[in-house]
Motif scaffolding. Sequence first.
Motif, PDB file in Angstrom:
ATOM      1  N   ALA A  40      72.829  49.280 -18.461  1.00  0.00           N
ATOM      2  CA  ALA A  40      71.813  50.065 -17.766  1.00  0.00           C
ATOM      3  C   ALA A  40      72.057  51.563 -17.879  1.00  0.00           C
ATOM      4  O   ALA A  40      71.153  52.363 -17.640  1.00  0.00           O
ATOM      5  CB  ALA A  40      71.755  49.658 -16.295  1.00  0.00           C
ATOM      6  N   THR A  41      73.289  51.961 -18.239  1.00  0.00           N
ATOM      7  CA  THR A  41      73.644  53.372 -18.344  1.00  0.00           C
ATOM      8  C   THR A  41      74.494  53.590 -19.594  1.00  0.00           C
ATOM      9  O   THR A  41      75.038  52.645 -20.177  1.00  0.00           O
ATOM     10  CB  THR A  41      74.447  53.842 -17.127  1.00  0.00           C
ATOM     11  N   GLU A  42      74.630  54.859 -19.962  1.00  0.00           N
ATOM     12  CA  GLU A  42      75.490  55.174 -21.102  1.00  0.00           C
ATOM     13  C   GLU A  42      76.933  54.764 -20.826  1.00  0.00           C
ATOM     14  O   GLU A  42      77.632  54.257 -21.713  1.00  0.00           O
ATOM     15  CB  GLU A  42      75.409  56.671 -21.414  1.00  0.00           C
ATOM     16  N   ALA A  43      77.395  54.953 -19.596  1.00  0.00           N
ATOM     17  CA  ALA A  43      78.764  54.563 -19.249  1.00  0.00           C
ATOM     18  C   ALA A  43      78.968  53.061 -19.423  1.00  0.00           C
ATOM     19  O   ALA A  43      80.009  52.618 -19.937  1.00  0.00           O
ATOM     20  CB  ALA A  43      79.084  54.987 -17.819  1.00  0.00           C
ATOM     21  N   GLN A  44      77.996  52.266 -19.007  1.00  0.00           N
ATOM     22  CA  GLN A  44      78.109  50.811 -19.172  1.00  0.00           C
ATOM     23  C   GLN A  44      78.111  50.430 -20.651  1.00  0.00           C
ATOM     24  O   GLN A  44      78.845  49.537 -21.070  1.00  0.00           O
ATOM     25  CB  GLN A  44      76.971  50.113 -18.441  1.00  0.00           C
ATOM     26  N   ALA A  45      77.275  51.105 -21.446  1.00  0.00           N
ATOM     27  CA  ALA A  45      77.240  50.820 -22.879  1.00  0.00           C
ATOM     28  C   ALA A  45      78.592  51.120 -23.515  1.00  0.00           C
ATOM     29  O   ALA A  45      79.112  50.326 -24.312  1.00  0.00           O
ATOM     30  CB  ALA A  45      76.134  51.631 -23.551  1.00  0.00           C
TER      31      ALA A  45
END
Length: 220
Positions: A40-45
């Motif tokens: 859902a976010t760049e950090a999660q990716a």
Amino acid sequence: MSAARHRKGRVIIVRTIAGRVECETEIKKSRFVAVVDRAATEAQARAVIEAARKADPAAGHHCSAFIVDASSTDPRIERSNDDGEPSGTAGMPMLEVLRGHRATNVVAVVSRYFGGTKLGTGGLARAYGGAVTEALSHARFLTRERREVLTLELDHVDVGRVESELRGHGVVVLGTSYAAVAVLTVAVVDPDSTAALVASLTAGRVEPVRSGVMYAEVPE
């Protein structure tokens, strides 16, 4: 950018996957292990990418691509990484596959084990893009529909009747709170038509207030 979302009436429609998929392909003895997951976010990716790197430390390359929603002012982030492969032969072909599937909030990682035979730039691009395509062929897709969140301040005597009518017209009721007045929170496809319906139900006394957006995920 526009390939990943389109409009149906007033609803912005995009796609995502229901959950993680993984598959392996082999080309000229090189193994390509593809993982596609939700993010859902760049950090999660980036966390998914790092987890794949740690899971397959013997792989020579961990190439990646992701597309995630960001905010209302900057609605999408797209990134790709060749991780040591010749420029443009891995991350970008993977990103193009995600775009071609109109997917968002999704990350792809392909870990390559070199088999001793060079594939050339064209062969690498086909291999990395093909690995993501194969993984997505096993994914279950969901349509993500953007909906407006509205709040309605109602007299206690009216809230049950109005809620029932709204539900009958396909409005998603998120909740009701009770204080001096009842506050009904709903999610709608078309806020203008909902406002007209509320006006007709309350003799024009109540005007919905837009309070945000949400996404509803519907199986394809």
